[in-house]
Design a protein around this motif. Structure first.
Motif, PDB file in Angstrom:
ATOM      1  N   SER A 110       0.821  -1.216   0.000  1.00 27.71           N
ATOM      2  CA  SER A 110       0.000   0.000   0.000  1.00 27.71           C
ATOM      3  C   SER A 110       0.855   1.267   0.000  1.00 27.71           C
ATOM      4  O   SER A 110       1.815   1.370   0.764  1.00 27.71           O
ATOM      5  N   CYS A 111       0.478   2.232  -0.837  1.00 21.61           N
ATOM      6  CA  CYS A 111       1.214   3.500  -0.863  1.00 21.61           C
ATOM      7  C   CYS A 111       0.743   4.415   0.269  1.00 21.61           C
ATOM      8  O   CYS A 111       1.368   5.420   0.569  1.00 21.61           O
ATOM      9  N   LYS A 113      -2.026   6.243   0.463  1.00 26.42           N
ATOM     10  CA  LYS A 113      -2.767   7.459   0.111  1.00 26.42           C
ATOM     11  C   LYS A 113      -4.229   7.417   0.577  1.00 26.42           C
ATOM     12  O   LYS A 113      -4.788   8.435   0.971  1.00 26.42           O
ATOM     13  N   CYS A 114      -4.859   6.251   0.485  1.00 28.98           N
ATOM     14  CA  CYS A 114      -6.275   6.223   0.884  1.00 28.98           C
ATOM     15  C   CYS A 114      -6.523   5.246   2.035  1.00 28.98           C
ATOM     16  O   CYS A 114      -5.849   4.230   2.179  1.00 28.98           O
ATOM     17  N   CYS A 117      -7.553   1.128   1.858  1.00 32.22           N
ATOM     18  CA  CYS A 117      -6.432   0.234   1.557  1.00 32.22           C
ATOM     19  C   CYS A 117      -5.406   0.259   2.684  1.00 32.22           C
ATOM     20  O   CYS A 117      -5.003  -0.788   3.195  1.00 32.22           O
ATOM     21  N   CYS A 157      -7.218   2.914  -6.043  1.00 36.39           N
ATOM     22  CA  CYS A 157      -6.649   2.175  -7.183  1.00 36.39           C
ATOM     23  C   CYS A 157      -6.857   0.675  -7.003  1.00 36.39           C
ATOM     24  O   CYS A 157      -7.462   0.218  -6.031  1.00 36.39           O
TER      25      CYS A 157
HETATM   26  S1  SF4 Z   1      -5.651   1.734  -3.011  1.00 37.96           S
HETATM   27 FE1  SF4 Z   1      -5.101   3.750  -2.123  1.00 37.96          FE
HETATM   28  S2  SF4 Z   1      -3.528   3.402  -0.519  1.00 37.96           S
HETATM   29 FE2  SF4 Z   1      -3.744   1.513  -1.776  1.00 37.96          FE
HETATM   30  S3  SF4 Z   1      -2.078   1.680  -3.276  1.00 37.96           S
HETATM   31 FE3  SF4 Z   1      -3.964   2.498  -4.240  1.00 37.96          FE
HETATM   32  S4  SF4 Z   1      -3.960   4.722  -3.811  1.00 37.96           S
HETATM   33 FE4  SF4 Z   1      -2.439   3.748  -2.448  1.00 37.96          FE
END
Ligand code: SF4
Length: 188
Positions: A110-111, A113-114, A117, A157
């Protein structure tokens, strides 16, 4: 097959006799790909599950092996073709463990951002761990189902959005792996 035309390169791996890269026609059944091209498992034990589409693809049980390999047919059964990778598992596979692996994979990748996730995958691992311990299984199953819906529809995403595929397909098609004995209630 419908809108899925021509051929597709498939990759068969895992516990399989003839792993490799093959070009197959759309419309062959999943069973033909696994049993005829793949030759069944390398261990010689029965095939119990295959994961199609990559680490975020759904798990398929034998009773869905008559599904034709095409985008629409797979989507209609809550699966995906993805990059057409097929990972084969014999009857020793633990689908609860595989579901946990999907949540863990999402948490690691997971990055951040949200929220669905970033937090959802971490909570998902915790819930599946409680399930593994046999703590209030019905409660955990309800929570992980709710969590998967939030991740599927609320993630920005495909990482968070697709992680529910392996988790929910494992839970739907292999429910016995999610109710391990001994069952204990949370209050104990
Ligand atoms: S779903 Fe959200 S937190 Fe997970 S990788 Fe995609 S942008 Fe990043």
């Amino acid at each position: 097959m419908g809108r899925s035309r021509g051929t597709i390169p498939i990759q068969i791996t895992g516990n399989v006799k003839h792993g490799g890269l093959f070009e197959a026609a759309f419309g062959m059944t999943l069973g033909e790909l696994v049993d005829d091209i793949g030759g069944g498992t390398a261990t010689g034990r029965p095939v119990r599950a295959v994961q199609v589409g990559g680490p975020l693809g759904a798990y398929w049980p034998r009773d869905l092996f008559d599904t034709p390999f095409d985008y629409e047919a797979f989507a209609a059964k809550d699966g995906l073709i993805g990059h057409a990778g097929i990972v084969v598992f014999d009857d020793t596979v633990d689908l609860l463990k595989q579901a946990r692996f999907a949540m863990e994979f999402c948490a690691v990748e997971s990055c951040g951002k949200c929220t669905p996730c970033r937090i959802g995958s971490t909570r998902g691992v915790e819930v599946l761990d409680r399930l593994k311990q046999g703590i209030a299984p019905e409660e955990q199953i309800e929570t992980v189902t709710d969590l998967c819906n939030t991740m599927k529809f609320g993630s920005l995403c495909a990482l968070g959005g697709f992680t529910p595929y392996p988790v929910m397909s494992a839970l739907t098609h292999f429910p016995e792996d999610f109710r391990p004995a001994p069952v204990r209630e949370a209050a104990e």
